[in-house]
Design an enzyme around this catalytic site. Structure first.
Site, PDB file in Angstrom:
ATOM      1  N   HIS A 230      43.589 -31.165  27.294  1.00  0.00           N
ATOM      2  CA  HIS A 230      42.235 -30.764  27.580  1.00  0.00           C
ATOM      3  C   HIS A 230      41.467 -31.868  27.911  1.00  0.00           C
ATOM      4  CE1 HIS A 230      43.293 -27.378  24.300  1.00  0.00           C
ATOM      5  NE2 HIS A 230      43.608 -26.981  25.661  1.00  0.00           N
ATOM      6  N   GLU A 233      38.750 -33.727  25.965  1.00  0.00           N
ATOM      7  CA  GLU A 233      38.871 -34.455  24.721  1.00  0.00           C
ATOM      8  C   GLU A 233      39.454 -35.942  24.945  1.00  0.00           C
ATOM      9  OE1 GLU A 233      41.981 -31.777  22.907  1.00  0.00           O
ATOM     10  OE2 GLU A 233      40.387 -30.038  22.873  1.00  0.00           O
ATOM     11  N   HIS A 328      45.145 -34.664  20.726  1.00  0.00           N
ATOM     12  CA  HIS A 328      43.957 -33.981  20.995  1.00  0.00           C
ATOM     13  C   HIS A 328      42.872 -34.523  20.195  1.00  0.00           C
ATOM     14  CE1 HIS A 328      45.778 -30.284  22.969  1.00  0.00           C
ATOM     15  NE2 HIS A 328      46.695 -30.904  22.541  1.00  0.00           N
ATOM     16  N   GLU A 401      45.438 -34.587  16.033  1.00  0.00           N
ATOM     17  CA  GLU A 401      43.667 -34.390  16.104  1.00  0.00           C
ATOM     18  C   GLU A 401      43.109 -35.505  15.874  1.00  0.00           C
ATOM     19  OE1 GLU A 401      42.407 -31.897  17.531  1.00  0.00           O
ATOM     20  OE2 GLU A 401      43.825 -30.112  17.432  1.00  0.00           O
TER      21      GLU A 401
END
EC number: 3.4.17.24
Length: 503
Positions: A230, A233, A328, A401
């Site tokens: 992504h 990010e 991420h 994350e």
């Protein structure tokens, strides 16, 4: 947010036809209504036509207030989060309010004190704006959509100011970084081009291990790490760089890890999206982290190349693919944390929890309590879910994350905003955790990363910094009441948990 799902009715703020946006603004001059002639100082010039830039439209609301529209991801209007633009032709002491009016998400860390990033030509280091000057609220003038407004004071007329959602990390920066590593001619660092994106940008694959592990017939324990699927990010790239920097270092732990493991790292899976300034999608508007089941070599070439390599390693009897970690950034939660899979085999499920528990012990910003394990059907196309179902019971797949904003140290309530260095430190701690997981501690004593030795001049500069207070941008010298009110700010309140950081 890495694995979040937004169905059409829940995609967030509405964007009507009157908000139609094409490409990025390019040296767009905002002139007062009815004004003719050359722009004067204070007639702001906005620009986002640069690598990873994003700003689609500017509307002047009043003399000091501007509505700013994020350009949606290319070929996909649903995603509007990342922004990155410059402002020039400013006037000294000019105070403004910028309203980001078309976010596609309603939940945001702006509610918890997150603030946009800013730098200028004379102060090139990114810093966060003071949270007291940032407001996040529903705005009746924009169909009750959520708006993020921030007040700012320009203090140097010759400067060009740049604002961004988070610390940018461009494709070009990434290439320069890999070039610098390659020039060091380390016999345990290997760089190859696994493929190309639709726009012919490189899909780099790094292999970090002892040369003995790459000899023909050698058995390999592989840790596979991917990042930046992504593109918006950006913390993903800093964490990934921290992992790489540690693994190629001469730290005793890194030396042991290279002897025992083979690290395969694809740090930037979506180079086109990164270059274009998209938040979630590729050039053609696809969320690549939903296409692991059947990636197309023409539409999703980078994903296709990585999947082929992983399947090839899985089918090699000499290769044991031990870990897959996809990095991420998260837009609504604090700290670092992980997503894992749920298995029918209870023993495998319990073993899967070991790595995040160990990481929690090594990294103060990693939260095991925020770590969760699921098999949600809407995540079936993610790397974590697909590979978790493909690989055997000795393999563990995670999404790592990290918050766009901050972490909360255990036992406290204070939010500590992430810096570029803090993101990279998390990466170093991820790498160090493999030593604990494989119980290699007897091989090397666990020691802190040594501080670099400073020359006499650097020591003196550091001492002066410790004795004198840091320089404060004029924006921080006056009370917040000095700023003109933003639309709707009287009804909005933000619970800021962290101290403001000077610019």
């Amino acid at each position: 947010m890495a694995e979040g799902s937004q169905s059409a009715p829940e995609a967030g703020n509405d964007m009507g036809n009157d908000d139609a946006i094409g490409g990025n603004v390019s040296k767009y001059i905002v002139l007062p209504t009815g004004y003719c002639g050359q722009p004067k100082k204070g007639h702001l010039i906005f620009d986002a036509c640069f690598e990873s830039g994003n700003l689609g439209r500017v509307d002047q609301v009043s003399e000091f207030e501007y509505d700013l529209f994020i350009r949606p991801d290319t070929c996909n209007p649903r995603f509007r989060v990342w922004f990155n633009f410059t402002v020039e032709n400013v006037k000294e002491s000019q105070r403004v309010i910028f309203n980001i009016v078309n976010f596609s998400k309603t939940k945001s860390l702006y509610r918890d004190g997150m603030a946009p990033m800013v730098k200028s030509t004379s102060r090139p280091k990114w810093q966060r704006l003071p949270p007291k000057n940032v407001y996040y609220y529903r705005c009746p003038d924009h169909r009750k959509n959520y708006v993020m407004s921030f007040a700012f004071c320009f203090d140097r007329e010759e400067d060009i100011y740049q604002f961004a959602y988070c610390y940018p990390y461009t494709y070009t920066r990434f290439q320069h970084y890999l070039d610098s590593l390659q020039k060091r001619n380390m016999d345990y660092f290997f760089r190859e081009q696994l493929g190309q994106s639709v726009q012919q940008r490189k899909l780099d694959l790094l292999t970090i291990t002892s040369p003995d592990n790459l000899r023909e017939g050698a058995e390999q324990k592989v840790v596979f790490i991917t990042g930046r699927v992504h593109p918006g990010e950006t913390p993903s790239s800093f964490v990934c760089q921290g992992i790489i920097d540690f693994l190629v270092s001469q730290h005793p732990i890194a030396c042991v890890l290279r002897e025992y493991l083979v690290f395969k790292i694809a740090p930037m899976l979506n180079p086109d999206g990164v270059y274009l300034g998209n938040y979630r999608c590729s050039l053609m508007g696809f969320d690549l982290n939903r296409h692991w089941l059947d990636p197309s070599p023409w539409v999703h070439p980078t994903l296709h190349g990585v999947k082929q390599l992983i399947v090839q390693m899985y089918n090699d009897p000499k290769t044991s693919l031990e870990f897959y970690i996809d990095i991420h950034a998260h837009s609504t939660m604090m700290n670092g944390f992980m997503y894992g899979n749920i298995f029918e085999d209870e023993e495998r499920f319990q073993r899967q929890a070991i790595f995040p528990k160990l990481l929690c012990q090594n990294a103060e910003d990693f939260s095991y309590s925020s770590t969760s394990f699921n098999r949600d059907a809407v995540k079936a196309g993610t790397g974590r879910r697909f590979l978790g179902g493909l690989l055997d019971h000795t393999s563990y797949c995670y999404t790592l994350e990290v918050s766009f904003y901050s972490y909360i140290i255990s036992g406290t309530t204070a939010a500590v905003p992430y810096t570029e260095e803090a993101y990279m430190k998390l990466g170093r701690n991820v790498a160090r955790t493999f030593l604990d997981y494989y119980r290699l501690n007897p091989v090397v004593e666990k020691v802190a990363i040594p501080m670099p030795r400073l020359r006499n001049k650097e020591i003196e500069v550091q001492r002066r910094k410790e004795k004198s207070p840091p320089y404060k941008h004029p924006l921080l010298r006056g009370p917040a009441s000095n700023y003109p009110n933003s639309k709707g700010d009287k009804k909005s309140s933000v619970n800021h948990k962290d101290p403001s950081t000077p610019f």
